[in-house]
Design a protein around this motif. Sequence first.
Motif, PDB file in Angstrom:
ATOM      1  N   THR A 394       0.850  -1.189   0.000  1.00  9.94           N
ATOM      2  CA  THR A 394       0.000   0.000   0.000  1.00  9.94           C
ATOM      3  C   THR A 394       0.884   1.237   0.000  1.00  9.94           C
ATOM      4  O   THR A 394       1.704   1.417   0.911  1.00  9.94           O
ATOM      5  CB  THR A 394      -0.923   0.027   1.232  1.00  9.94           C
ATOM      6  OG1 THR A 394      -1.796  -1.102   1.192  1.00  9.94           O
ATOM      7  CG2 THR A 394      -1.749   1.297   1.285  1.00  9.94           C
ATOM      8  N   GLU A 395       0.723   2.086  -0.994  1.00  7.43           N
ATOM      9  CA  GLU A 395       1.542   3.293  -1.085  1.00  7.43           C
ATOM     10  C   GLU A 395       0.941   4.416  -0.245  1.00  7.43           C
ATOM     11  O   GLU A 395      -0.278   4.465  -0.032  1.00  7.43           O
ATOM     12  CB  GLU A 395       1.689   3.705  -2.543  1.00  7.43           C
ATOM     13  CG  GLU A 395       2.522   2.702  -3.329  1.00  7.43           C
ATOM     14  CD  GLU A 395       2.622   2.990  -4.825  1.00  7.43           C
ATOM     15  OE1 GLU A 395       3.539   2.429  -5.461  1.00  7.43           O
ATOM     16  OE2 GLU A 395       1.791   3.763  -5.339  1.00  7.43           O
ATOM     17  N   PRO A 396       1.781   5.360   0.247  1.00  6.78           N
ATOM     18  CA  PRO A 396       1.326   6.379   1.203  1.00  6.78           C
ATOM     19  C   PRO A 396       0.129   7.205   0.747  1.00  6.78           C
ATOM     20  O   PRO A 396      -0.751   7.507   1.557  1.00  6.78           O
ATOM     21  CB  PRO A 396       2.566   7.264   1.380  1.00  6.78           C
ATOM     22  CG  PRO A 396       3.713   6.341   1.124  1.00  6.78           C
ATOM     23  CD  PRO A 396       3.244   5.426   0.032  1.00  6.78           C
ATOM     24  N   LEU A 421       4.728   1.942   6.986  1.00  5.46           N
ATOM     25  CA  LEU A 421       5.607   0.838   7.361  1.00  5.46           C
ATOM     26  C   LEU A 421       4.871  -0.261   8.119  1.00  5.46           C
ATOM     27  O   LEU A 421       5.421  -1.344   8.334  1.00  5.46           O
ATOM     28  CB  LEU A 421       6.773   1.357   8.214  1.00  5.46           C
ATOM     29  CG  LEU A 421       7.882   2.091   7.451  1.00  5.46           C
ATOM     30  CD1 LEU A 421       8.834   2.772   8.422  1.00  5.46           C
ATOM     31  CD2 LEU A 421       8.641   1.141   6.536  1.00  5.46           C
ATOM     32  N   GLN A 422       3.620  -0.023   8.518  1.00  4.89           N
ATOM     33  CA  GLN A 422       2.833  -1.056   9.194  1.00  4.89           C
ATOM     34  C   GLN A 422       2.287  -2.100   8.220  1.00  4.89           C
ATOM     35  O   GLN A 422       1.762  -3.124   8.655  1.00  4.89           O
ATOM     36  CB  GLN A 422       1.682  -0.422   9.970  1.00  4.89           C
ATOM     37  CG  GLN A 422       2.131   0.349  11.203  1.00  4.89           C
ATOM     38  CD  GLN A 422       0.959   0.969  11.951  1.00  4.89           C
ATOM     39  OE1 GLN A 422       0.665   2.153  11.806  1.00  4.89           O
ATOM     40  NE2 GLN A 422       0.288   0.176  12.757  1.00  4.89           N
ATOM     41  N   ASP A 432       8.547   1.992   1.200  1.00  2.55           N
ATOM     42  CA  ASP A 432       7.560   2.652   2.059  1.00  2.55           C
ATOM     43  C   ASP A 432       6.857   1.655   2.972  1.00  2.55           C
ATOM     44  O   ASP A 432       6.308   2.046   4.002  1.00  2.55           O
ATOM     45  CB  ASP A 432       6.511   3.388   1.206  1.00  2.55           C
ATOM     46  CG  ASP A 432       7.067   4.651   0.570  1.00  2.55           C
ATOM     47  OD1 ASP A 432       7.837   5.360   1.243  1.00  2.55           O
ATOM     48  OD2 ASP A 432       6.753   4.919  -0.602  1.00  2.55           O
ATOM     49  N   ASN A 433       6.824   0.390   2.593  1.00  6.28           N
ATOM     50  CA  ASN A 433       6.263  -0.673   3.423  1.00  6.28           C
ATOM     51  C   ASN A 433       7.390  -1.515   4.007  1.00  6.28           C
ATOM     52  O   ASN A 433       8.551  -1.366   3.622  1.00  6.28           O
ATOM     53  CB  ASN A 433       5.324  -1.559   2.607  1.00  6.28           C
ATOM     54  CG  ASN A 433       4.146  -0.811   2.001  1.00  6.28           C
ATOM     55  OD1 ASN A 433       3.622  -1.196   0.968  1.00  6.28           O
ATOM     56  ND2 ASN A 433       3.716   0.282   2.629  1.00  6.28           N
ATOM     57  N   THR A 434       7.037  -2.404   4.939  1.00  6.53           N
ATOM     58  CA  THR A 434       8.019  -3.301   5.553  1.00  6.53           C
ATOM     59  C   THR A 434       7.996  -4.646   4.840  1.00  6.53           C
ATOM     60  O   THR A 434       6.931  -5.203   4.589  1.00  6.53           O
ATOM     61  CB  THR A 434       7.703  -3.499   7.049  1.00  6.53           C
ATOM     62  OG1 THR A 434       7.806  -2.244   7.724  1.00  6.53           O
ATOM     63  CG2 THR A 434       8.674  -4.480   7.688  1.00  6.53           C
ATOM     64  N   PHE A 435       9.169  -5.155   4.546  1.00  8.06           N
ATOM     65  CA  PHE A 435       9.282  -6.458   3.885  1.00  8.06           C
ATOM     66  C   PHE A 435       9.228  -7.565   4.933  1.00  8.06           C
ATOM     67  O   PHE A 435      10.093  -7.683   5.784  1.00  8.06           O
ATOM     68  CB  PHE A 435      10.589  -6.528   3.092  1.00  8.06           C
ATOM     69  CG  PHE A 435      10.943  -7.909   2.616  1.00  8.06           C
ATOM     70  CD1 PHE A 435      10.027  -8.689   1.920  1.00  8.06           C
ATOM     71  CD2 PHE A 435      12.207  -8.446   2.864  1.00  8.06           C
ATOM     72  CE1 PHE A 435      10.346  -9.969   1.493  1.00  8.06           C
ATOM     73  CE2 PHE A 435      12.537  -9.714   2.424  1.00  8.06           C
ATOM     74  CZ  PHE A 435      11.603 -10.476   1.744  1.00  8.06           C
ATOM     75  N   GLU A 667      14.924   4.809   3.208  1.00  6.71           N
ATOM     76  CA  GLU A 667      14.414   4.446   4.529  1.00  6.71           C
ATOM     77  C   GLU A 667      13.444   5.520   5.023  1.00  6.71           C
ATOM     78  O   GLU A 667      13.857   6.576   5.524  1.00  6.71           O
ATOM     79  CB  GLU A 667      15.566   4.275   5.521  1.00  6.71           C
ATOM     80  CG  GLU A 667      15.128   3.933   6.936  1.00  6.71           C
ATOM     81  CD  GLU A 667      14.154   2.766   6.985  1.00  6.71           C
ATOM     82  OE1 GLU A 667      12.971   3.000   7.299  1.00  6.71           O
ATOM     83  OE2 GLU A 667      14.575   1.623   6.693  1.00  6.71           O
ATOM     84  N   PRO A 668      12.127   5.294   4.899  1.00 11.52           N
ATOM     85  CA  PRO A 668      11.139   6.318   5.271  1.00 11.52           C
ATOM     86  C   PRO A 668      11.140   6.672   6.751  1.00 11.52           C
ATOM     87  O   PRO A 668      10.655   7.741   7.123  1.00 11.52           O
ATOM     88  CB  PRO A 668       9.810   5.691   4.847  1.00 11.52           C
ATOM     89  CG  PRO A 668      10.063   4.220   4.780  1.00 11.52           C
ATOM     90  CD  PRO A 668      11.491   4.073   4.376  1.00 11.52           C
TER      91      PRO A 668
END
Length: 748
Positions: A394-396, A421-422, A432-435, A667-668
Amino acid sequence: MRNHKKNMKRFLFVLLGILFMWWLSLPYFILHNVDHVGDAVTVDNILRRNGNVIMETHTTQVSSVPQLKNYRQELQALQVKVEVDKAYAEVKDEMIKELRSDKLQLQLQISHLGELLKVQLEKEKLQWKEKVQQHEEEIPEQVESGKEQQTKDDKNCPILSMDGFPHCKQKLMWMKKMWKTDLCYSSYGVNGSFCSFLIYLSEVESWCPRVSGRVLAPVVEKTPELKFDGAMIRESFKGLYDSMANKAEFVWIQRRIQSMEDIWLQAMQSLSAKYKLTKRKAKQILVHPGAITRESGFRIIDGAFSGGPLGELVQWSDLIAILYILGHHLHLSNSIPILQNILNGNGGSCPRKTKTEVNLIYTDIVGLQQIQPLVKTSWEKYKCMMRVLDTFGTEPDFNHADWSKNHNLKSPFGGLHLIPLQFYTMFPHTPDNTFLGFVVQHRLNAEKNEQLKRQNQALVYGKRGTFWKDKEAYVDVIHKYLDVHGTVDNGRRIPSYVKNHGIVKGTEVHALLRQSKVFVGLSFPYEGPAPLEALANGCAFLNPKLDPPQSSLNTEFFKGKPNIREVTSQHPYAEAIGEPYVWTIDINNLTEVERAVKAILNQSIEPYLPYEFTCEGMLQRVNVLIEKQDFCSSSSSWPPLSALQVVTAKAGTSCKKACQKTGLICEPAFFGYLNNAEKLSNYNIDCQTSEFSGSQMVFPAYNSDSNHCLLQSDPLLFSCVRSDPSLTRICPCRDYIKDQVALCKTCI
């Protein structure tokens, strides 16, 4: 309780009414029966008299008795009748006397019951008043007499803008009148001051803006200090299997964990030997895969054993195994009722603090939408605990509730307003997201591997016959050099020369990959786990290009996904691995296809799997994320600032691409630190002038002609993937461990 009293009162009055009606009707029924008895006696006498007359008439005919004898007999019969009537009248008078006596007794009983009812009601009313008085006396003394404290609190509580909170004023007025009605409010620090009302209505519930300077803490019930609850590494999955018993939604997940149990235990031993895994606190973790619940309607479990998509189930299986073996306390939910029970309802006017002190919640977007109505006004407390498994990311701008609405970014899965990042992705699509990832399974032991020799064959990646449509020319080229095998549900839609094995178990697929030289992509499905399984089994992957790149803007499959990420091939992650393992080709260019097949046949490759997709690699990554990644406290800083490297992106270039060009990753988490003109000066960025704005997704950025810096006013709009043709972006980058892109070199 008042309703109970009213119901009891109504019941007694109805009962009394029924008794009164019965009393009125009783004399009628008795007298009516007596009349019937009298009539019967009279009829009997008449019949007897008539009988006598008949007998007498008969006798007259046969004898010569005088007529006077007949009159005497008739007179005797009349006398008998008079006696009977007299007896009947006496009985009737006696019954009337008894009924009058019963009436008097009944009236006395009714009067007595009425008095008892009044006494009982007065007694209960007095008890209720005593409870209310006792309830008010339990309010802390400092609340009753603490006007000075209230005044002090209110002075330290700034009045905030109510824009966007239309019900805040009304709720504040309600709290002022009603906060003493429930001790629950006092447990959250409400003490009668305006500031305590505002804090409660902004942090426990979400009706008002949050007081500036306050840090939102996770839901934790205050309990006496207990001994440290350490997360002890587990050496068996028995407890996990017991918790999954009789839960059909977890059958496939449990079978995968069981098939990998030895590998998990070995990986845990290896990781604990390399890193200190002691002094970790065991967390209470709720796991709710919403998409597999019956309430979701997706029926994922029904298709799991018949060729349906398995990507999400693979990820859930591996995550659950890791959380358990790391020693945390898991609460598995497979339905909304179970979810509600774990969360302890959390409804009502004042949400009670749960007995289960949940620290983390792993769910998906469907599950998130199921959780929100259950926690109701406590949503803000649980929001920071959410970790949302999101396959494609999901993009910001899609995540931001107002931005997505104002810019017409329609998606049934967007507008959730979390920190980007959630969202936990299947592959590292966007920084922007966490892997989160998953584990590529190793099913075959060394002995079995020796028995399987590599054959001159190719295995096609496509379980559905529809995936093969319009691909015959492409597969024909491969068939010139290799025997073609498939695992297809419908063999009628594939070329006749394909040896179809049908839908088979994972063990058989891995055996086929071990025997094959090429794993053939058909352009769909996108970004599944199978290509990495092929590489892990020593099989090269033919990866079809997608031209033009596909996204939610031009492809039906991606429509509704909360991003506009462009997918350039069937498997972008594999594409980045490159040759000799992955050959990304235009499958419509048959010459290019033939050249790639020849090159693969002329090479020899060993099985290859990036560390981040191994059991140990995922264990390492998830453990660090649990211990370090914290969205509930603004004081925590992770990754460490020592990993920050600032890069400027030319106009029209995103931070993602700018960082990649220098061998780094955006790194956001560092955006907030850089979003300051003074801090930027430390990185040779001279802001002659600056301003805060929420009008674009590319801030912080600057105009290279005027050196005017634009800083982001809304933290949820920080983005690594957006660019602007006229602005130079200021990008926070970091390094990463080889084959472990989610972690920086100093993150462990």
